[in-house]
Design a protein around this motif. Structure first.
Motif, PDB file in Angstrom:
ATOM      1  N   THR A   1      39.734  74.754  -5.714  1.00 38.58           N
ATOM      2  CA  THR A   1      39.080  75.435  -4.592  1.00 38.58           C
ATOM      3  C   THR A   1      39.367  76.927  -4.678  1.00 38.58           C
ATOM      4  O   THR A   1      40.528  77.344  -4.668  1.00 38.58           O
TER       5      THR A   1
ATOM      6  N   LEU B   1      35.197  74.665  -6.456  1.00 40.92           N
ATOM      7  CA  LEU B   1      34.589  74.548  -5.139  1.00 40.92           C
ATOM      8  C   LEU B   1      34.709  75.874  -4.403  1.00 40.92           C
ATOM      9  O   LEU B   1      35.785  76.462  -4.342  1.00 40.92           O
TER      10      LEU B   1
ATOM     11  N   GLU C   1      32.283  78.681  -1.385  1.00 42.31           N
ATOM     12  CA  GLU C   1      31.254  78.759  -0.348  1.00 42.31           C
ATOM     13  C   GLU C   1      30.298  79.922  -0.529  1.00 42.31           C
ATOM     14  O   GLU C   1      29.145  79.829  -0.145  1.00 42.31           O
TER      15      GLU C   1
ATOM     16  N   PHE D   1      30.542  74.149  -7.422  1.00 39.63           N
ATOM     17  CA  PHE D   1      29.906  73.399  -6.341  1.00 39.63           C
ATOM     18  C   PHE D   1      30.184  74.066  -5.002  1.00 39.63           C
ATOM     19  O   PHE D   1      31.221  74.709  -4.828  1.00 39.63           O
ATOM     20  N   THR D   2      29.269  73.865  -4.057  1.00 38.71           N
ATOM     21  CA  THR D   2      29.509  74.287  -2.676  1.00 38.71           C
ATOM     22  C   THR D   2      29.749  73.069  -1.784  1.00 38.71           C
ATOM     23  O   THR D   2      30.068  73.220  -0.613  1.00 38.71           O
ATOM     24  N   SER D   3      29.607  71.878  -2.339  1.00 42.42           N
ATOM     25  CA  SER D   3      29.836  70.638  -1.601  1.00 42.42           C
ATOM     26  C   SER D   3      30.998  69.877  -2.248  1.00 42.42           C
ATOM     27  O   SER D   3      30.948  69.547  -3.444  1.00 42.42           O
ATOM     28  N   GLU D   4      32.014  69.571  -1.457  1.00 41.25           N
ATOM     29  CA  GLU D   4      33.156  68.834  -1.991  1.00 41.25           C
ATOM     30  C   GLU D   4      32.748  67.434  -2.434  1.00 41.25           C
ATOM     31  O   GLU D   4      33.207  66.940  -3.472  1.00 41.25           O
ATOM     32  N   ALA D   5      31.884  66.775  -1.665  1.00 40.90           N
ATOM     33  CA  ALA D   5      31.448  65.422  -2.028  1.00 40.90           C
ATOM     34  C   ALA D   5      30.731  65.432  -3.377  1.00 40.90           C
ATOM     35  O   ALA D   5      30.984  64.569  -4.227  1.00 40.90           O
ATOM     36  N   GLU D   6      29.843  66.405  -3.590  1.00 38.15           N
ATOM     37  CA  GLU D   6      29.137  66.508  -4.870  1.00 38.15           C
ATOM     38  C   GLU D   6      30.109  66.823  -6.008  1.00 38.15           C
ATOM     39  O   GLU D   6      29.970  66.290  -7.113  1.00 38.15           O
TER      40      GLU D   6
END
Length: 148
Positions: free
Chosen positions: A78, A105, A107, A131-136
């Motif tokens: 992150t 990760l 934003e 990525f901007t989405s943790e789930a993705e």
């Protein structure tokens, strides 16, 4: 497994500062954290509003190796709000032998630039993506994780 919190000896900007300079920096209250999640993904969170330098990167890499215990694990890094990462710190993160794939990760557009700076240190050395989405990011890590 419990998280390791590593002292961050870097600098943070005061809230009213717009660009980092030697006169503007203050000692940080934030720290780098390293944790092994229940799904087997190592999570490293860099402190927002800080410059990440080599000593902190080396300490985080050592914690990742400890969690890996000889295995290669997926890493979720992150970078949200990080001001910059030094060249030496970048090389420390990208030379890890304990990482099978790295999802970065963030934003903001600045987070994306920092992530791509980290990813271009050793192109093609291991799968990596922003990525901007943790789930993705977690889904991608599960797809790209490969252990010898």
């Amino acid at each position: 497994m419990s998280a390791r919190t590593l002292p961050a000896r870097d600098f943070t900007l005061p809230d009213d500062a717009s660009e980092p300079s030697a006169e503007d920096v203050t000692a940080p209250a934030d720290q780098i954290t390293v944790d092994l999640a229940a799904d087997g993904i190592v999570e490293v969170t860099l402190p927002p509003n800080s410059v990440v330098r080599s000593p902190e990167a080396r300490a985080a890499a050592a914690a990742v190796r400890m969690f890996a215990d000889g295995r290669r694990l997926p890493l979720l890094l992150t970078v949200t709000g990080v001001l910059s990462v030094t060249d030496d710190a970048r090389l420390t993160y990208t030379n890890s032998v304990a990482v099978s794939a790295c999802a970065l990760l963030g934003e903001s557009p600045v987070d994306r630039v920092i992530a791509h700076f980290l990813l271009r240190a050793k192109p093609g050395s291991l799968p990596g993506q922003f990525f901007t989405s943790e789930a993705e990011a977690r889904d991608w890590l599960r797809e790209h994780h490969r252990e010898p």
